[in-house]
Design a protein around this motif. Sequence first.
Motif, short mmCIF file in Angstrom:
data_model
loop_
_atom_site.label_atom_id
_atom_site.label_comp_id
_atom_site.label_asym_id
_atom_site.label_seq_id
_atom_site.Cartn_x
_atom_site.Cartn_y
_atom_site.Cartn_z
N SER B 137 0.83 -1.21 0.00
CA SER B 137 0.00 0.00 0.00
C SER B 137 0.86 1.25 0.00
N VAL B 138 1.81 1.31 0.96
CA VAL B 138 2.63 2.51 1.07
C VAL B 138 3.46 2.69 -0.19
N LEU B 140 2.78 1.77 -3.25
CA LEU B 140 1.95 2.28 -4.35
C LEU B 140 1.59 3.76 -4.14
N GLY B 141 1.18 4.09 -2.91
CA GLY B 141 0.77 5.46 -2.65
C GLY B 141 1.92 6.44 -2.81
#
Lengths: 619, 203
Positions: B137-138, B140-141
Amino acid sequence: MRRLVRLNLRTAIAFGIAGFFLGAWVGREIAAGHDYLIGTDQDDVAVFMGFLFATIGWLAGLGFFNYPVSRLLGRPAGYPVEEAKGTARYFRMSTDHKVIGIQYFFGVGAFFLIGGLNAMLIRTELLTPNEKAFPAGQYLTLVGLHGTMMIMMTSAFILGPFGNYFVPLMIGARRMAFPRIEAMTFWLTPLAGLVLMSAIAWNGFPTGWTGYAPLADQARAGMDAYIFAFMLIGISLCLNGLNLMATILTMRAPGMTWTRLPIFVWGVLSTSILMVLASPVLLAALLMGMLDRTANTGFYLASTGGSAYLYENLFWFFGHPEVYILALPGFGIVLEILPVFTRKPLWGYKLAVAGMLGVAFLSFFVWQHHLFVSGINSTLRPFYMLTTEMISVPTGIIFLNGIGTLWLAKMRYTVPMLFSLAFFFNFLIGGLSGIFLSDVPSDVTTHGSYFTMAHFHYTIMGGLVFAFFAATYYWLPKMTGLVLNEKLGKIHFWTMFVFFNLTFFPLFAAGFLDMPRRVSTYAPHLQVINDLVSSAAFCLGISMLIFVGNLIYSLVFARIPAEQNPWHSRGLEWQVPTPVPLHNFDEIPEITGDPYDYGVPGAPPVARLRPASAPARAR
Amino acid sequence: MSAEPTTTWIPAENPELEARIVSLGSYLLSAATTFFFISFLFAFLYLRALNSNGLWGGPKPGHHVPTTTTSGIAILACVLVSVLLVRLALVELRGSTRALWWPACAGALLLGLAAVAIQCWQYTDLGFGTEEGGYASVYLGWTGFFTIFTFGAMLWLETILATARRAPAKAPEVEKSVASFSVFWATLGLVEIAAFILLYGVK
Ligand SMILES: [Cu+2]
């Protein structure tokens, strides 16, 4: 490349709606191949793409992309100003800070009334202890819409109309530093309001204004509207702060030293620090939530290695400074107004500046007080309790400035003065009740109850909204060139003051009697209190209608031209003619005196406007 | 509605003031950008320390998804060399000859766009899905929004180049606009260094 169509609000709406459907179609195409996107039986990708394209269409429809594109092609920088009369200019992109101020006043005001209407519906439901008017889910949405709309709009409530209109006039500048960005900060605001209201089409959102994960991850598509609308406001706040700060730091007239800066401008400056630094964090927090809902990431989902606490931390890292984004301009306004109507210098000017900057600084170190009952490590609690309680010191200083100015003064009880005095009364109650909430032992019993709700309504409505009306009655004659009816103003003030207190003071008691927030039912023995509050709230709503009536009567029917300086203020903004000429000052003025030297023998005039500024130029 | 508006121009402030406004604006934008990415830094440290259900690294506890270090290094190199080229252009503009500033800025623009392109290409071949743990998640963000910011910065740089091409004479103004851009671009360079250390080194 002359435009074929005139770009204005109509084209913005048309392009925005077309953009939404185009974006939704694109989003559906993107999602089509990915089973995890459509496996949730709702098309968040399509909704977000719809909103994104709608935003692009809206801005394009207003003409915001013409200039960036021409710059990409290498055309030179410049600032055109449309010298137009009539109402049409308020429905187009305008780079005149005075037009933008008025756009903000009415644009934000309209959404404020919608938020108020939600409040009336909430109080209608609470007339009876049982579910009556709205099912529980709809009630929750109503509370969420009310809260979000109010927070979004009140963020721009003072800085939008009065910051944009008066900061250049008060520092002796002809415009804001970035006029196009200024226009964009305004036009994003009504769009955000419309996007938020579109949540109704998907049956709303269940989280209230704070949008907590993981509920926000699970909620249906109304949540997308909340996330996108709040993102737009985050961008708007950040850019507005950047613009105001750049203006104040670089465009002050000669002689406008830091100690001569009007206290309202200091309030705006300290607020803009918070806007520039805190709103990007909100934007990031919401973007992570958006990724969770569309790209299937797990920032806020413990089941995929994330944590809902991450959201709580990021949100409140923005959320607490946000409280002061609301409050600091209010402080600025009342301290600006008090000296005018007491005819005394502002007491402790430098202390007031220090107080405002102190509040701004400390507000970054307190956010975990919103998590006291969320199960955070208990060793963290005392630190955040202490920092929160410390904020009462600079806030107390600002009170001291007010009291010092009022001390032994001969007051003129005009409408703006009455609202300013009420600000101190209300904010005192709001502030003192805040200390109870910053205190861990009392917070754990009152958190999530009506006590909290009464507290922040005392600070935001009792503080900010009262300051807003003080500013409105004080400055609107300058902005519109027309006098507001004083009698109606006083009726508005007294009804609002009395019914505001009758509405919210009993709610402290309701909180102590364990009435929880955001629930449509309550224990039967609380009905008396709630019926009292609801009837007072309806009267409070009527007092707003008195204000609207006053606006319509004074601006449409009576139309009595305002004097140049009806309050005999020393403020630079009052030294220019009414209505304010297009370029504010024919020549940049030279500041020669302090703004609050009322009754000081031998005080120099506040500024030399070099050639005495001529009334409105040709046309 | 009302009569056709006539467009007038606000009397120009002096160019020095305009340059100061843009310069300060750039610093403020950099501050806002920093706080934006601090949110991702916080998310990285917070989720990694919390390691909910042991799922920080990947879909199974104790497992970490593969990282594409090669393209990570390529992106880092593109961004940093681009930042240095803009600094070089600035030195050139302040010097007497000013011969190299144009190729330096053009090179910086191409490298910045290359960083964007490599990142986009990398997404097509990640080796892990977005739902596979906190790290994913991190990753990608952070990289995603960094790429968007980088693209925006390149648009800014293109504007400077295009303006200078149309009106080549005004060297001091070009110097000031490159200086303002350099502040923002260097900030993004620092963000990229932090991203590289955390996303590829610390993991
Ligand atoms: Cu707080």
